[in-house]
Scaffold this active site. Sequence first.
Site, mmCIF file in Angstrom:
data_model
loop_
_atom_site.group_PDB
_atom_site.id
_atom_site.type_symbol
_atom_site.label_atom_id
_atom_site.label_comp_id
_atom_site.label_asym_id
_atom_site.label_seq_id
_atom_site.Cartn_x
_atom_site.Cartn_y
_atom_site.Cartn_z
ATOM 1 N N TYR A 92 -41.146 -3.476 27.063
ATOM 2 C CA TYR A 92 -40.913 -4.533 26.026
ATOM 3 C C TYR A 92 -41.357 -5.645 26.775
ATOM 4 O O TYR A 92 -41.098 -6.265 27.970
ATOM 5 C CB TYR A 92 -39.153 -4.694 25.970
ATOM 6 C CG TYR A 92 -38.765 -5.643 24.833
ATOM 7 C CD1 TYR A 92 -38.894 -4.990 23.532
ATOM 8 C CD2 TYR A 92 -38.244 -6.728 25.138
ATOM 9 C CE1 TYR A 92 -38.440 -5.986 22.437
ATOM 10 C CE2 TYR A 92 -37.831 -7.344 24.215
ATOM 11 C CZ TYR A 92 -37.925 -6.931 22.575
ATOM 12 O OH TYR A 92 -37.354 -8.068 21.647
ATOM 13 N N ASP A 273 -27.438 1.714 33.954
ATOM 14 C CA ASP A 273 -28.506 1.193 33.062
ATOM 15 C C ASP A 273 -27.824 0.382 32.068
ATOM 16 O O ASP A 273 -27.178 1.105 31.132
ATOM 17 C CB ASP A 273 -29.513 2.003 32.661
ATOM 18 C CG ASP A 273 -30.640 1.434 32.036
ATOM 19 O OD1 ASP A 273 -30.776 0.332 31.826
ATOM 20 O OD2 ASP A 273 -31.692 2.130 31.718
#
Length: 322
Positions: A92, A273
């Site tokens: 991203y 995460d």
Amino acid sequence: MALFDLPLDELRTYRSQSTEPEDFDAFWDKTLQQAREHQLDARFEPVETGLSTVEVYDVTFAGFGGHPVKGWLRLPAGATQPLPLIVEFIGYGGGRGLPHENLLWASTGRAHFAMDTRGQGSAWGGGGGTPDPVGAAPAYPGFMTRGVDAADNYYYRRVFTDAVRAVEAARSHPLTDAARTAVTGASQGGGIALAVGGLVPDLVAVAPDVPFLCDYPRAAVLTDRHPYREIGLFLKTHRGRSADVLRTLSYFDGVHFAARGRAPALFSAALEDQTCPPSTVFAAFNAWGHEDKGIEVYDFNDHEGGGPFQEAAQVRWLRSYA
């Protein structure tokens, strides 16, 4: 951040509550058919890099809407026969970078195609060169809500279509072996690889690393870290739109593409995460349609996941497939 998601034994059986649209396949069949009405027009221009072991080509091909999309094709220097092909998608905000970057896959003796991501390439790395010429309805800054008013308008419809066309473009080069094509990527790139794994039926391997763009109903409420947080911030302003937004996102959920996966797959997940929570990754892994699948789990890592350790695992694993 210590462990915040489900325990590992529950992750291994977790199933997403994302609802698959009844016209999911028809939507994507129509989308790709429309894209293929434009000539692929893949062009490969050699680049002088000063490298002695890798040759690099500046690639342009027609993606969604016939829009020009950039990429790099990297080949081991002196290759004369078609090579196994790795098509990689980018995380991203990043772009394809500079031609001398990212030499791992070409160094293994494979052809390596890295696709630029339209409209991105300005947040990190060496930059990108592919604009997104399509407008969109009001969106929170970022990409997660661009065009989220309707599946036809959504940003990732264009990106996923570009990615399928990227595989076609890379396969069109005479030094790539179409029959030995694998796809990979980390984070957003992993989510794109999942989409391609569900849309391209004849891949030999798919390797999504800590993939993004999975299990939107859970991701949007589990983590407050960007980019998933963009969805919540959009809905904070656009009150009462949750069902409509999740309906749009369901056409782009990696869980539904995973159910259509027909190639061996190697995933990775990191249990701390917060960007791509492990349950969202396991949602796609558990849905993956091919029985030959594995997942590397990194117990005390955040979104960096396995990093170079995962790259090494992918290199070892891919020897059996491409």
